[in-house]
Design an enzyme around this catalytic site. Structure first.
Site, PDB file in Angstrom:
ATOM      1  N   THR A  87      -4.267   4.346  -0.037  1.00  0.00           N
ATOM      2  CA  THR A  87      -3.246   5.083  -0.800  1.00  0.00           C
ATOM      3  C   THR A  87      -3.814   6.435  -1.254  1.00  0.00           C
ATOM      4  OG1 THR A  87      -4.022   4.130  -2.869  1.00  0.00           O
ATOM      5  CG2 THR A  87      -2.304   2.889  -1.698  1.00  0.00           C
ATOM      6  N   SER A  88      -2.929   7.263  -1.799  1.00  0.00           N
ATOM      7  CA  SER A  88      -3.397   8.557  -2.339  1.00  0.00           C
ATOM      8  C   SER A  88      -4.432   8.322  -3.435  1.00  0.00           C
ATOM      9  CB  SER A  88      -2.215   9.351  -2.912  1.00  0.00           C
ATOM     10  OG  SER A  88      -1.429   9.852  -1.857  1.00  0.00           O
TER      11      SER A  88
ATOM     12  N   GLU B  15      -3.461   2.989   5.247  1.00  0.00           N
ATOM     13  CA  GLU B  15      -4.852   3.422   5.521  1.00  0.00           C
ATOM     14  C   GLU B  15      -5.489   4.058   4.283  1.00  0.00           C
ATOM     15  OE1 GLU B  15      -5.738   4.862   9.382  1.00  0.00           O
ATOM     16  OE2 GLU B  15      -3.926   3.986  10.243  1.00  0.00           O
TER      17      GLU B  15
ATOM     18  N   ILE C  43       0.599  -6.002   9.307  1.00  0.00           N
ATOM     19  CA  ILE C  43      -0.216  -5.543  10.438  1.00  0.00           C
ATOM     20  C   ILE C  43       0.650  -4.828  11.477  1.00  0.00           C
ATOM     21  CG2 ILE C  43      -1.872  -6.227  12.243  1.00  0.00           C
ATOM     22  CD1 ILE C  43      -2.772  -6.512   9.191  1.00  0.00           C
ATOM     23  N   THR C  44       0.327  -3.551  11.698  1.00  0.00           N
ATOM     24  CA  THR C  44       1.056  -2.729  12.668  1.00  0.00           C
ATOM     25  C   THR C  44       0.754  -3.251  14.077  1.00  0.00           C
ATOM     26  OG1 THR C  44       0.856  -0.869  11.141  1.00  0.00           O
ATOM     27  CG2 THR C  44       1.462  -0.332  13.395  1.00  0.00           C
TER      28      THR C  44
HETATM   29  C1  LIG Z   1       4.196  -0.333   7.205  1.00  0.00           C
HETATM   30  C2  LIG Z   1       2.770  -0.710   6.898  1.00  0.00           C
HETATM   31  C3  LIG Z   1       1.844  -0.800   7.925  1.00  0.00           C
HETATM   32  C4  LIG Z   1       0.532  -1.208   7.653  1.00  0.00           C
HETATM   33  N1  LIG Z   1      -0.358  -1.389   8.696  1.00  0.00           N
HETATM   34  C5  LIG Z   1      -1.552  -1.983   8.436  1.00  0.00           C
HETATM   35  C6  LIG Z   1      -2.411  -2.369   9.522  1.00  0.00           C
HETATM   36  O1  LIG Z   1      -2.105  -2.146  10.709  1.00  0.00           O
HETATM   37  N2  LIG Z   1      -3.568  -3.021   9.231  1.00  0.00           N
HETATM   38  C7  LIG Z   1      -3.948  -3.288   7.939  1.00  0.00           C
HETATM   39  O2  LIG Z   1      -5.000  -3.886   7.759  1.00  0.00           O
HETATM   40  N3  LIG Z   1      -3.161  -2.906   6.892  1.00  0.00           N
HETATM   41  C8  LIG Z   1      -1.969  -2.287   7.113  1.00  0.00           C
HETATM   42  N4  LIG Z   1      -1.151  -1.938   6.061  1.00  0.00           N
HETATM   43  C9  LIG Z   1      -1.586  -2.199   4.697  1.00  0.00           C
HETATM   44  C10 LIG Z   1      -1.887  -0.951   3.887  1.00  0.00           C
HETATM   45  O3  LIG Z   1      -3.081  -0.369   4.319  1.00  0.00           O
HETATM   46  C11 LIG Z   1      -1.908  -1.369   2.404  1.00  0.00           C
HETATM   47  O4  LIG Z   1      -0.554  -1.620   2.039  1.00  0.00           O
HETATM   48  C12 LIG Z   1      -2.527  -0.320   1.508  1.00  0.00           C
HETATM   49  O5  LIG Z   1      -3.899  -0.201   1.756  1.00  0.00           O
HETATM   50  C13 LIG Z   1      -2.298  -0.612   0.015  1.00  0.00           C
HETATM   51  O6  LIG Z   1      -2.605  -1.948  -0.300  1.00  0.00           O
HETATM   52  P1  LIG Z   1      -1.552  -2.823  -1.136  1.00  0.00           P
HETATM   53  O7  LIG Z   1      -0.234  -2.676  -0.443  1.00  0.00           O
HETATM   54  O8  LIG Z   1      -2.096  -4.189  -1.277  1.00  0.00           O
HETATM   55  O9  LIG Z   1      -1.437  -2.108  -2.530  1.00  0.00           O
HETATM   56  P2  LIG Z   1      -2.430  -2.347  -3.836  1.00  0.00           P
HETATM   57  O10 LIG Z   1      -3.842  -2.227  -3.400  1.00  0.00           O
HETATM   58  O11 LIG Z   1      -1.976  -3.593  -4.482  1.00  0.00           O
HETATM   59  O12 LIG Z   1      -2.044  -1.102  -4.690  1.00  0.00           O
HETATM   60  C14 LIG Z   1      -0.916  -1.041  -5.560  1.00  0.00           C
HETATM   61  C15 LIG Z   1      -1.000   0.279  -6.333  1.00  0.00           C
HETATM   62  O13 LIG Z   1      -2.176   0.276  -7.168  1.00  0.00           O
HETATM   63  C16 LIG Z   1      -2.963   1.418  -6.865  1.00  0.00           C
HETATM   64  N5  LIG Z   1      -4.383   1.098  -7.046  1.00  0.00           N
HETATM   65  C17 LIG Z   1      -5.082   0.068  -6.508  1.00  0.00           C
HETATM   66  N6  LIG Z   1      -6.358   0.130  -6.873  1.00  0.00           N
HETATM   67  C18 LIG Z   1      -6.489   1.229  -7.659  1.00  0.00           C
HETATM   68  C19 LIG Z   1      -7.581   1.854  -8.369  1.00  0.00           C
HETATM   69  N7  LIG Z   1      -8.821   1.362  -8.306  1.00  0.00           N
HETATM   70  N8  LIG Z   1      -7.317   2.968  -9.104  1.00  0.00           N
HETATM   71  C20 LIG Z   1      -6.068   3.490  -9.153  1.00  0.00           C
HETATM   72  N9  LIG Z   1      -5.016   2.957  -8.509  1.00  0.00           N
HETATM   73  C21 LIG Z   1      -5.216   1.843  -7.767  1.00  0.00           C
HETATM   74  C22 LIG Z   1      -2.623   1.769  -5.431  1.00  0.00           C
HETATM   75  O14 LIG Z   1      -2.966   3.113  -5.130  1.00  0.00           O
HETATM   76  C23 LIG Z   1      -1.131   1.502  -5.427  1.00  0.00           C
HETATM   77  O15 LIG Z   1      -0.457   2.596  -5.966  1.00  0.00           O
HETATM   78  C24 LIG Z   1       0.148  -1.469   6.310  1.00  0.00           C
HETATM   79  C25 LIG Z   1       1.079  -1.330   5.266  1.00  0.00           C
HETATM   80  C26 LIG Z   1       2.376  -0.976   5.552  1.00  0.00           C
HETATM   81  C27 LIG Z   1       3.371  -0.898   4.407  1.00  0.00           C
END
Ligand SMILES: Cc1cc2nc3c(=O)[nH]c(=O)nc-3n(C[C@H](O)[C@H](O)[C@H](O)COP(=O)(O)OP(=O)(O)OC[C@H]3O[C@@H](n4cnc5c(N)ncnc54)[C@H](O)[C@@H]3O)c2cc1C
Length: 380
Positions: free
Chosen positions: A365-366, A363, A157-158
């Site tokens: 992923t790609s 926010e 969480i930022t």
């Molecule tokens: C520095 C930082 C600041 C952040 N700040 C906040 C914040 O303020 N508030 C908050 O709530 N969150 C925050 N986040 C969380 C961020 O939004 C998540 O890390 C992000 O949404 C990805 O979730 P995950 O890390 O669980 O990856 P996962 O969802 O586990 O994804 C892992 C990989 O699988 C891929 N993937 C997942 N599902 C699919 C699909 N259906 N099809 C194809 N590929 C898929 C993803 O694209 C990724 O490449 C932050 C993260 C970081 C690192």
């Protein structure tokens, strides 16, 4: 659509650029190395109104348009992406959620402190087990009279540890899937609300990222945002706006990397010439400049649509997806153009190369952006 630069946009760009050069550039690496949150810098940004950019003036904000806010975020990111991330997330996530879905009483209670920078805001959607699939969250809030009792945790969480006001998403009905999620306002110091681990990160090191833990946190009923069950829908709307900020941040990082590369290429001599004279280098610079311009236009288009009150969700995903991928490519090429010096911390491209990776992850992923865009194309 009118994407012309107004005099006010130019004036704001100059203020933000001047601030970035005079206040951020001298300290950017010090904060990066120490991973310290730059409170003095954030205080000065607050004095400029940049912590309440799009908040209405009667709530203490600067009353700027979404396009003007994007211009400011880009300029800050050109020099310090971590500070730009603090500004973008504070404005668009916690404050953005309150502006969109808070009632009058909630807005008056929380926005003036956030817009003035007296308090920083954080927004908690992600959990250890649910990121892209955020609707699978496990944190839950059970009704207790007029109040709610919250248990669970949030991760990454930022402003997690430096924040004072939090919007937290939690499950309030286990049988209703995404329609059983609600949004609550929390304040630091509520009994049972603990800030956990502060993350040690690859990049964006002076932006604060922390885990939040909730153990029987009693949340007053008046802190529910909108109605119970509306939280997930609200979160998706908040993220649409947030993605314009991440796109602007990406454009700023890419532009900073290009500026540094042009300056370095003109100065560095090999084979008896400046490396800017080699077509191989010129083509890299031309590709970077072209892609950055396209990413900026998509970003401004999404911001302009939002400002006009038109649907902008898919436009925000186009902008976030393209701009973040362009920025990753541009920073890679920037390091390449700098050769070995690009690998050394004395040159700004080293930090851009590390910071930029968050842009294709945070926010949504790609891959998630492509899911949103594809859903728009084929339905489902
Ligand atoms: C520095 C930082 C600041 C952040 N700040 C906040 C914040 O303020 N508030 C908050 O709530 N969150 C925050 N986040 C969380 C961020 O939004 C998540 O890390 C992000 O949404 C990805 O979730 P995950 O890390 O669980 O990856 P996962 O969802 O586990 O994804 C892992 C990989 O699988 C891929 N993937 C997942 N599902 C699919 C699909 N259906 N099809 C194809 N590929 C898929 C993803 O694209 C990724 O490449 C932050 C993260 C970081 C690192």
């Amino acid at each position: 659509m009118d994407l012309e630069w107004t005099d006010q946009m130019r004036a704001l760009r100059d203020v933000a650029r001047n601030f970035a050069e005079t206040e951020l550039r001298p300290v950017v690496m010090r904060y990066d190395e120490s991973s310290e949150f730059p409170f003095p810098v954030i205080g000065k940004l607050a004095a400029l109104g940049f912590l309440g950019m799009t908040c209405p003036e009667d709530l203490g904000g600067a009353g700027l348009s979404d396009l003007e806010a994007a211009v400011i975020v880009e300029e800050l990111a050109r020099v310090d992406p971590s500070v730009a991330l603090t500004v973008a997330s504070h404005n668009s996530l916690c404050t953005g959620h309150l502006l969109l879905f808070g009632n009058e009483e909630q807005k008056r209670a929380y926005i003036p402190d956030l817009a003035s920078g007296r308090k920083l805001g954080a927004w908690g959607l992600t959990e250890p087990g649910s990121g892209s699939d955020s609707g699978a969250m496990q944190s839950s809030a059970e009704p207790a009279g007029n109040d709610w009792i919250l248990n669970g945790s949030k991760t990454f969480i930022t402003q997690g540890s430096v924040g004072s006001t939090y919007v937290i998403l939690a499950r309030t009905d286990r049988s209703s899937g995404k329609k059983g999620i609600s949004a609550f306002i929390l304040e630091k110091g509520m009994p049972g609300f603990v800030v956990g681990k502060k993350e040690n990160k690859l990049g964006m090191r002076s932006s604060d990222t922390a885990t939040l833990l909730f153990e029987n946190v009693r949340i007053p009923g008046k802190n529910l945002l909108g109605n119970a069950g509306e939280g997930f829908k609200q979160a998706l709307k908040v993220l649409d706006g947030g993605r314009i900020g991440i796109a602007a941040l990406s454009v700023g990082i890419a532009q900073g990397a290009l500026d540094a590369s042009v300056a370095y290429a003109k100065e560095r001599r090999q084979f008896g010439k400046s490396i800017a004279d080699f077509q191989g280098i010129q083509w890299k610079l031309a590709d970077m400049a072209t892609e950055i311009e396209a990413a900026r236009l998509l970003t401004h288009r999404a911001a302009a649509l939002k400002a006009k009150g038109e649907p902008f969700g898919v436009a925000a995903s186009y902008a976030k997806y393209l701009a973040s991928e362009v920025a990753v490519r541009a920073t890679g090429e920037a390091v390449q153009i700098h050769g070995g010096y690009g690998f050394i911390k004395d040159f700004p491209v080293e930090k851009f190369y590390r910071d930029v990776k968050l842009m294709t992850i945070g926010e949504g992923t790609s891959e998630v952006q492509k899911m949103i865009i594809a859903r728009h194309l084929v339905g489902g």
